[in-house]
Design an enzyme around this catalytic site. Structure first.
Site, short mmCIF file in Angstrom:
data_model
loop_
_atom_site.label_atom_id
_atom_site.label_comp_id
_atom_site.label_asym_id
_atom_site.label_seq_id
_atom_site.Cartn_x
_atom_site.Cartn_y
_atom_site.Cartn_z
N GLN A 143 0.82 -1.21 0.00
CA GLN A 143 0.00 0.00 0.00
C GLN A 143 0.85 1.26 0.00
OE1 GLN A 143 -1.70 -1.11 4.07
NE2 GLN A 143 -1.80 1.12 4.23
N CYS A 149 -5.32 0.47 3.72
CA CYS A 149 -5.34 -0.96 4.03
C CYS A 149 -6.72 -1.55 3.76
CB CYS A 149 -4.98 -1.17 5.49
SG CYS A 149 -6.10 -0.33 6.62
N ASN A 308 -0.86 -9.40 4.58
CA ASN A 308 -0.80 -7.97 4.83
C ASN A 308 -0.55 -7.23 3.51
OD1 ASN A 308 -0.75 -5.53 6.21
ND2 ASN A 308 0.85 -6.15 7.65
#
Ligand SMILES: *[C@@H]1O[C@H](CO)[C@@H](O)[C@H](O)[C@H]1NC(C)=O
Ligand SMILES: *[C@@H]1O[C@H](CO)[C@@H](O)[C@H](O)[C@H]1NC(C)=O
Ligand SMILES: *[C@@H]1O[C@H](CO)[C@@H](O)[C@H](O)[C@H]1NC(C)=O
Length: 344
Positions: A143, A149, A308
């Site tokens: 990101q 996120c 993630n």
């Protein structure tokens, strides 16, 4: 032969650089060296020497935290310096997280007796599952310095259900959500996955990463994506997993990757490099990730597998294993408090 010569040379050189200084001085020197190495590894360039000095101080604090943490024999996970190691906690939080929970959502979404959800009757979850093995997970994305996120978490869940339902793994566009999902969601300043799913439903789809690539900043919503012609994937709805219930979460993850909110603040989470994470963290939700599996270590510790959006240099090539079935209903770092999955 060449490698032996190299080895001897390396030993001689390293003994020369570390042999003479006092203990305090030695640490100073090696922290400086490590900062230099770290700067070149992560391509960090500072404006001037005063910025370098102030960044070094932060780096050193993070480095000391990592080194003293890893010396504790009683830990199930390790830390390492990474691309975030010259940032203060406040800077890190502002740039790399970005979950904002609408007021009341944490209490009202699935409170009380209404625990009904699509996967409630799943009985066989198995010992372990890794949606990567099933080909339902795209490679880890990054990101960058944009608190979105929420978009990455939502996209990973949609990529998963699309593969499971349609048989095709497509990398989908976070940028489309960043630019176009503006009901409550606020681009790099934060948002929530459920609103991203609502946008995809109303828009009748989301396009591919290639078609609408990530820019790390919010831009004008591209009108060509607003038609269903460019939709690469669609969803018909989404559901909330009953909150504070790891058993319900397990049922859901056994069927598809699930978007979850989590508390990712703290020096350890930021610099996690491997193993099964079991704190430190609270349950104040500030980040979003996607659960793409679960399992149990050789030592019998149950874990969740999190994808993630901090690139591949964080954690286990971008993933974290985090303790599952903890004593508190909220789950480790609050991961069972607020979770969603899209419907095919
Ligand atoms: C290791 O962790 C366990 C469980 O948290 C704790 O009971 C024990 O005291 C710890 N041992 C050391 C040496 O810190
Ligand atoms: C829900 O969120 C509000 C506002 O963020 C917070 O004050 C409250 O403590 C949360 N409730 C629970 C049960 O965590
Ligand atoms: C789960 O089983 C119960 C009892 O048979 C049934 O009432 C309920 O509709 C089922 N839920 C789903 C989502 O199929």
């Amino acid at each position: 032969m060449a490698s032996i010569v190299f080895l001897i040379l390396a030993i001689v050189l390293s003994s020369r650089t570390s042999g003479t200084t006092s203990r305090g001085g030695l640490f100073e020197a090696s922290a400086t060296d490590k900062h230099e190495q770290w700067m070149s590894r992560f391509n960090r360039v500072y404006y001037d020497s005063s910025e370098k000095t102030s960044r070094f101080k932060i780096f050193k604090k993070n480095l000391e935290f990592v080194e003293s943490f890893n010396m504790n024999a009683n830990i199930t996970y390790k830390l390492d310096v990474n691309q975030f190691s010259d940032l203060t906690d406040e800077e890190f939080r502002a740039r790399y997280m970005g979950l904002v929970v609408p007021e009341g959502m944490n209490e009202t979404s699935t409170s009380g007796s209404d625990k009904s959800f699509r996967h409630e009757n799943v009985s066989e979850t198995g010992e372990d599952l890794d949606w990567r093995r099933e080909g339902a997970v795209t490679s880890v994305k990054d990101q960058g310095q944009c608190g979105c996120c929420w978009a990455f978490s939502a996209v990973a869940a949609v990529e998963g259900i699309t593969k499971i339902a349609k048989g095709e793994l497509l990398s989908l566009s976070e940028q489309q959500l960043l630019d176009c999902s503006r009901d409550f969601n606020n681009g790099c300043a934060g948002g929530i996955m459920s609103k991203a799913f609502e946008y995809i439903i109303v828009n009748q789809g989301i396009t591919t990463e290639d078609n609408y690539p990530y820019q790390e900043t919010q831009q004008t919503c591209s009108s060509t994506t607003q038609t269903s012609d460019s939709a690469a994937a669609t969803i018909s709805g989404y559901e909330t997993v009953p909150n504070d219930d790891e058993e319900a979460l397990l049922k859901a993850v056994s069927q598809q990757p699930v978007s979850v909110a989590i508390d990712a603040s703290g020096l350890a989470f930021k610099q996690y490099s491997g193993g099964i994470y079991n704190g430190d963290c609270g349950t104040h939700l500030n980040h979003a990730v996607t659960i793409v599996g679960y399992g149990m270590s050789e030592k019998g510790t149950k874990y969740w597998l999190l994808k993630n959006s901090w690139g591949q240099t964080w954690g286990e090539n971008g993933y974290m294993r985090i303790k599952r079935d903890v004593d508190t209903p909220q789950g480790m770092c609050g991961l069972a408090r607020l979770a969603f999955y899209p419907l095919a």
